[in-house]
Motif scaffolding. Structure first.
Motif, PDB file in Angstrom:
ATOM      1  N   ASP A 148       0.854  -1.186   0.000  1.00  0.00           N
ATOM      2  CA  ASP A 148       0.000   0.000   0.000  1.00  0.00           C
ATOM      3  C   ASP A 148       0.887   1.231   0.000  1.00  0.00           C
ATOM      4  O   ASP A 148       1.583   1.517   0.973  1.00  0.00           O
ATOM      5  CB  ASP A 148      -0.903  -0.015   1.241  1.00  0.00           C
ATOM      6  N   LYS A 205       0.289   4.206   0.404  1.00  0.00           N
ATOM      7  CA  LYS A 205      -0.024   5.204   1.432  1.00  0.00           C
ATOM      8  C   LYS A 205       0.799   5.009   2.703  1.00  0.00           C
ATOM      9  O   LYS A 205       0.947   5.935   3.496  1.00  0.00           O
ATOM     10  CB  LYS A 205      -1.521   5.157   1.764  1.00  0.00           C
ATOM     11  N   GLU A 206       1.326   3.820   2.920  1.00  0.00           N
ATOM     12  CA  GLU A 206       2.157   3.552   4.085  1.00  0.00           C
ATOM     13  C   GLU A 206       3.578   4.102   3.920  1.00  0.00           C
ATOM     14  O   GLU A 206       4.339   4.189   4.883  1.00  0.00           O
ATOM     15  CB  GLU A 206       2.229   2.052   4.354  1.00  0.00           C
ATOM     16  N   TYR A 207       3.927   4.493   2.686  1.00  0.00           N
ATOM     17  CA  TYR A 207       5.299   4.904   2.402  1.00  0.00           C
ATOM     18  C   TYR A 207       5.384   6.340   1.861  1.00  0.00           C
ATOM     19  O   TYR A 207       6.488   6.884   1.764  1.00  0.00           O
ATOM     20  CB  TYR A 207       5.929   3.956   1.375  1.00  0.00           C
ATOM     21  N   LYS A 264      12.109   4.817   2.641  1.00  0.00           N
ATOM     22  CA  LYS A 264      10.736   4.339   2.435  1.00  0.00           C
ATOM     23  C   LYS A 264      10.484   4.027   0.950  1.00  0.00           C
ATOM     24  O   LYS A 264       9.813   3.043   0.608  1.00  0.00           O
ATOM     25  CB  LYS A 264       9.735   5.379   2.926  1.00  0.00           C
ATOM     26  N   TYR A 298       9.419   0.382  -0.549  1.00  0.00           N
ATOM     27  CA  TYR A 298       8.211   0.216  -1.371  1.00  0.00           C
ATOM     28  C   TYR A 298       8.558  -0.436  -2.705  1.00  0.00           C
ATOM     29  O   TYR A 298       7.893  -1.390  -3.140  1.00  0.00           O
ATOM     30  CB  TYR A 298       7.538   1.568  -1.627  1.00  0.00           C
TER      31      TYR A 298
END
Length: 468
Positions: free
Chosen positions: A273, A275-277, A301, A305
């Motif tokens: 996802d 959005k987590e990174y 990050k 990803y």
């Protein structure tokens, strides 16, 4: 008047356009969920994004069937104009699809793609009944299935193959990988060229009584003919409809959720996802720079990803290749039946029942599969797919008015699309979560549904439908 028998290659030529149709369906079925995930879709939202496909089938196929029933041109034929129109539209859409910049555009293009494929596909089913005598109907639909199996296997392996040829399966966040883009472009080319091959090599026969046909054409009205056909629907068609309901619920579940379910459960490589990174705005949306590239929280990050996304894309290629195995086994199934039905009659009911139950067991085995054994699931599923594409249509064509073959084939499609609409509107998500929250349970649901479909064959009693 009894239609003349055709040899294998004449049947092959008239069915060859299905190679392109199946390239379109296999790329759609195998990789649309991957495109949706790449563009930011949540897994549980994917079946809803697929609703365009069955809705277009529900609307388009009866109309196209009716129009082709009432079309005749000495130059262009009866079914062939619809082959060509659908092929042109589908090829253009296949080329554009992987370039979709946003999720809503991809969902809209799926609507166009499925409509176009349906425009080409339904007249092909009617063409078998138009040109072949009753004794060759099973053989005709089985040859179609053989070609569909070839198309499924090749198209499902295209992203993996072009990656092995040096085209990357990696891309920036929110961008479809180049390997998928090239695969869809190849699919577009194959679609149009295979349809043109059938157009060139196959001549359509005029209606047996042209004056009567033209008179009936003037008097025909779509709405009144539609309701009359619904009213006159034979009982065998209704019983086949029950079988189709559970069969296509199972396969829609596979097409929409097998990619996330198998990458997670079998390969332990879920889609990360972003959005987590990445940096998010106040609404929780991913921030992008002037070049439309994702702004990550940090370089570290971003690297994490990309590493996880690489693992996912490799797993997705392997899931696609494994999926293609069901095309191979359906091809083998069709090849054996093709040679057998040339000289012998078969019990369509028992063959269909056994094939569906085997496919159901294949879906259930996915829960226990490893990357090296996943192919066995799809081998079993291929038996059911080969049967689904031939036996119901062979049984149906022996039960309906040949003058309304296109319309009845289109109405028969209701039993295909209604279960898919129910599945897309929440049926899959609700039912599989009764088993468990993991996405692999959707495949268990598909297996249960396919076994139920197999057992429903016990309701078929019409001897003409069963033997052929």
């Amino acid at each position: 008047m009894e239609k003349r028998k055709l040899n294998f290659w004449q049947i092959w030529n008239m069915s060859f356009g299905f190679l392109g149709i199946q390239f379109g369906f296999a790329l759609q079925g195998g990789f649309m969920s991957r495109i949706f995930q790449t563009l930011g879709a949540e897994v549980d939202d994917i079946p809803g994004l697929w609703i365009a496909a069955p809705l277009t089938g529900l609307l388009v196929q009866p109309i196209i069937g009716y129009l082709s029933d009432n079309t005749w041109s000495p130059k262009f034929g009866r079914r062939k104009p619809y082959f060509l129109i659908g092929a042109i539209l589908a090829s253009i859409t296949l080329f554009i699809m992987p370039h979709s910049p946003a999720l809503w555009i991809a969902a809209g293009l799926l609507w166009v793609l499925d409509s176009s494929i349906n425009i080409s596909m339904e007249p092909f089913r009617a063409l078998v009944a138009d040109k072949l005598p009753e004794s060759q109907r099973s053989n005709g639909f089985v040859v179609q299935t053989l070609i569909i199996g070839i198309g499924t296997w090749i198209a499902s392996n295209l992203p993996w193959l072009v990656n092995k040829m040096g085209i990357s399966n990696e891309a920036s966040a929110g961008v479809v990988p180049p390997s998928v883009v090239v695969a869809f472009s190849i699919g577009a080319f194959v679609f149009i060229t295979s349809i043109i091959y059938t157009l060139v090599t196959t001549k359509e026969d005029p209606p047996e009584n042209l004056e009567e046909f033209l008179s009936e054409k003037k008097e025909s009205r779509f709405i009144s003919d539609l309701f009359a056909s619904l009213k006159d629907m034979p009982s065998t068609m209704k019983k086949l409809g029950l079988i189709q309901f559970f069969s296509w619920f199972a396969f829609f579940t596979m097409w929409s959720l097998s990619m996330p379910a198998l990458t997670e459960h079998v390969f332990n490589a879920p889609k990360p996802d972003v959005k987590e990174y990445a940096q998010l705005n106040a609404e929780g949306e991913v921030l992008k720079d002037d070049k439309k590239e994702t702004i990550f929280l940090s370089l570290e990050k971003e690297e994490v990803y990309k590493a996880k996304d690489k693992v996912y894309n490799d797993a997705a290629d392997l899931v696609g290749s494994s999926t293609g195995v069901y095309g191979l086994s359906s091809m083998a199934f069709a090849l054996l039946l093709s040679f057998y039905t040339m000289k012998n009659k078969i019990n369509r009911k028992l063959i269909h029942m056994a094939s569906l139950i085997l496919g159901g067991l294949g879906f259930i085995y996915m829960f226990f599969a490893t990357p090296s054994t996943l192919m066995y699931s799809f081998i079993l599923i291929g038996f059911s797919w080969g049967s689904i594409l031939s036996m119901p249509y062979a049984m149906l064509s022996s039960s309906v008015n040949p003058k309304k073959m296109g319309m009845m084939m289109g109405l028969f499609n209701m039993f295909i699309v209604i279960p898919q609409i129910i599945a897309a509107l929440g049926g899959i998500n609700f039912l599989y979560k009764l088993i468990g929250s993991e996405h692999i349970n959707a495949m268990l649901l598909a297996g249960i549904s396919l076994i139920i479909a197999g057992l429903c064959n016990l309701f078929i009693t019409d001897k003409n439908a069963i033997s052929g």
